[in-house]
Design a protein around this motif. Structure first.
Motif, PDB file in Angstrom:
ATOM      1  N   UNK A  87       0.816  -1.220   0.000  1.00 24.16           N
ATOM      2  CA  UNK A  87       0.000   0.000   0.000  1.00 24.16           C
ATOM      3  C   UNK A  87       0.843   1.260   0.000  1.00 24.16           C
ATOM      4  N   UNK A  88       2.068   1.176   0.527  1.00 20.19           N
ATOM      5  CA  UNK A  88       2.918   2.362   0.626  1.00 20.19           C
ATOM      6  C   UNK A  88       3.716   2.636  -0.645  1.00 20.19           C
ATOM      7  N   UNK A  89       3.636   1.741  -1.619  1.00 23.74           N
ATOM      8  CA  UNK A  89       4.374   1.963  -2.862  1.00 23.74           C
ATOM      9  C   UNK A  89       3.757   3.142  -3.630  1.00 23.74           C
ATOM     10  N   UNK A  90       4.583   4.026  -4.151  1.00 22.52           N
ATOM     11  CA  UNK A  90       4.044   5.146  -4.945  1.00 22.52           C
ATOM     12  C   UNK A  90       3.309   4.630  -6.181  1.00 22.52           C
ATOM     13  N   UNK A  91       2.108   5.138  -6.399  1.00 16.50           N
ATOM     14  CA  UNK A  91       1.347   4.791  -7.591  1.00 16.50           C
ATOM     15  C   UNK A  91       0.775   3.387  -7.600  1.00 16.50           C
ATOM     16  N   UNK A  96      -3.500  -4.141  -7.514  1.00 14.07           N
ATOM     17  CA  UNK A  96      -2.317  -4.662  -6.831  1.00 14.07           C
ATOM     18  C   UNK A  96      -2.542  -4.741  -5.323  1.00 14.07           C
ATOM     19  N   UNK A  97      -3.253  -3.764  -4.794  1.00 21.54           N
ATOM     20  CA  UNK A  97      -3.516  -3.754  -3.356  1.00 21.54           C
ATOM     21  C   UNK A  97      -4.587  -4.759  -2.966  1.00 21.54           C
ATOM     22  N   UNK A  98      -5.672  -4.776  -3.718  1.00 22.45           N
ATOM     23  CA  UNK A  98      -6.865  -5.514  -3.277  1.00 22.45           C
ATOM     24  C   UNK A  98      -6.953  -6.924  -3.844  1.00 22.45           C
ATOM     25  N   UNK A  99      -6.234  -7.203  -4.893  1.00 24.05           N
ATOM     26  CA  UNK A  99      -6.348  -8.521  -5.537  1.00 24.05           C
ATOM     27  C   UNK A  99      -5.005  -9.210  -5.708  1.00 24.05           C
ATOM     28  N   UNK A 126      -5.232   1.002   7.516  1.00 22.95           N
ATOM     29  CA  UNK A 126      -3.947   1.682   7.663  1.00 22.95           C
ATOM     30  C   UNK A 126      -4.107   2.912   8.548  1.00 22.95           C
ATOM     31  N   UNK A 127      -3.012   3.425   9.109  1.00 21.18           N
ATOM     32  CA  UNK A 127      -3.105   4.626   9.943  1.00 21.18           C
ATOM     33  C   UNK A 127      -3.717   5.837   9.239  1.00 21.18           C
ATOM     34  N   UNK A 128      -3.604   5.896   7.895  1.00 19.46           N
ATOM     35  CA  UNK A 128      -4.213   7.022   7.182  1.00 19.46           C
ATOM     36  C   UNK A 128      -5.705   6.825   6.919  1.00 19.46           C
ATOM     37  N   UNK A 129      -6.277   5.706   7.425  1.00 16.40           N
ATOM     38  CA  UNK A 129      -7.708   5.458   7.287  1.00 16.40           C
ATOM     39  C   UNK A 129      -8.088   4.623   6.085  1.00 16.40           C
ATOM     40  N   UNK A 197       8.166  -3.065  16.162  1.00 14.41           N
ATOM     41  CA  UNK A 197       7.304  -2.803  17.312  1.00 14.41           C
ATOM     42  C   UNK A 197       6.291  -1.706  17.099  1.00 14.41           C
ATOM     43  N   UNK A 198       6.391  -0.970  15.990  1.00 18.00           N
ATOM     44  CA  UNK A 198       5.437   0.103  15.729  1.00 18.00           C
ATOM     45  C   UNK A 198       4.121  -0.480  15.213  1.00 18.00           C
ATOM     46  N   UNK A 199       3.024   0.259  15.433  1.00 18.65           N
ATOM     47  CA  UNK A 199       1.712  -0.170  14.942  1.00 18.65           C
ATOM     48  C   UNK A 199       1.619   0.180  13.461  1.00 18.65           C
ATOM     49  N   UNK A 200       1.418  -0.849  12.630  1.00 21.96           N
ATOM     50  CA  UNK A 200       1.367  -0.619  11.184  1.00 21.96           C
ATOM     51  C   UNK A 200      -0.058  -0.638  10.648  1.00 21.96           C
ATOM     52  N   UNK A 201      -0.989  -1.199  11.416  1.00 19.62           N
ATOM     53  CA  UNK A 201      -2.374  -1.283  10.947  1.00 19.62           C
ATOM     54  C   UNK A 201      -3.267  -1.663  12.122  1.00 19.62           C
TER      55      UNK A 201
END
Length: 288
Positions: A87-91, A96-99, A126-129, A197-201
């Protein structure tokens, strides 16, 4: 002929005084009994309310424990981290994300774990919603509502699990092309931690409003006409009423800012019936 000597002014006054005293005693007795019944009714409703609040909190803690256990699974953490990386890849495209394979892997590792807790649907947010994974394909890649639902996830992105009260999808998802049919979902949301250790989702496990939540309340309904239901901050019912015409909690004094109360004088509810009620707002569950 009748002897009128008995009807002296003093005797008439005495009879009238006795009548007044009897009326006063009757009035006092009536109101004393009414007050006692009101106090008994209030105590009964408070006891029932206490029991149901405790039952809801025990249930929510158990559900949160299950969600945290699933979110801690190494395979789940790894699969979610890989999806977040995609999901963090540009463009990145929606396909690609959902399937793509990362989304398929999330489903693969979650399916048997969710089956153990009732085969619930799920969301990965994701943290951005953004919804990175959901069993409703139309929602994938969309965002949760920034004014209604995203703020409720803020503690989860800080590492704290939460029960989130039932929401209709129209309130929860921004601009979906098509809405899911069926009941509103409550959510058990747990943080998913990355390798550092960070929250990624946030992993959200759905709880249908007409499922266990409604069953807990329905099981304790008093008598043949009593009601137990959950309501939101606008007094709209979140769980099913036993009466189809009842969609709002209409008790005098209940509403925004009212933490607890009772209405022991009969009032008309949403379907026009005269009722009495008691309520309590639960900040930890986000409902009353």
């Amino acid at each position: 002929r009748r002897d009128t000597r008995w009807f002296t002014p003093s005797r008439i006054a005495l009879v009238l005084l006795a009548a007044v005293l009897l009326c006063g005693l009757g009035y006092w007795t009536y109101h004393a009994v009414e007050d006692s019944l009101r106090e008994l009714r209030a105590a009964t409703m408070k006891s029932l309310l206490d029991a149901q609040v405790n039952a809801l909190r025990v249930w929510s803690r158990e559900e949160i424990g299950d969600a945290e256990r699933i979110a801690r699974e190494p395979a789940v953490r790894d699969a979610v981290a890989r999806l977040v990386a995609v999901a963090s890849r540009p463009g990145v495209t929606r396909d690609a994300l959902c399937s793509g394979p990362a989304r398929a892997r999330v489903e693969e590792v979650l399916r048997p774990l969710l089956r153990e807790v009732g085969d619930s649907t799920f969301n990965v947010t994701a943290p951005d919603g953004r919804l990175l994974a959901t069993r409703y394909p139309e929602y994938c890649g969309l965002r949760v509502t920034g004014d209604r639902f995203r703020p409720l996830l803020e503690p989860v992105f800080r590492g704290e699990s939460r029960f989130i009260r039932p929401f209709r999808d129209a309130e929860r998802v921004e601009s979906p092309p098509r809405l899911r049919e069926g009941p509103a979902f409550g959510w058990i949301a747990a943080p998913v931690h990355g390798a550092g250790g960070q929250v990624v989702a946030a992993l959200g496990i759905a709880e249908p409003a007409d499922g266990v939540l409604s069953a807990i309340l329905a099981a304790a309904r008093p008598g043949e006409t009593g009601e137990l239901f959950a309501f939101d901050e606008s007094n709209a019912l979140l769980t099913r009423s036993r009466y189809d015409g009842n969609t709002r909690f209409a008790a005098p004094g209940a509403g925004r800012g009212a933490r607890e109360g009772s209405a022991l004088e009969p009032y008309r509810n949403g379907r026009g019936a005269e009722v009495v009620s008691a309520w309590r707002w639960l900040d930890d569950l986000g409902l009353g």
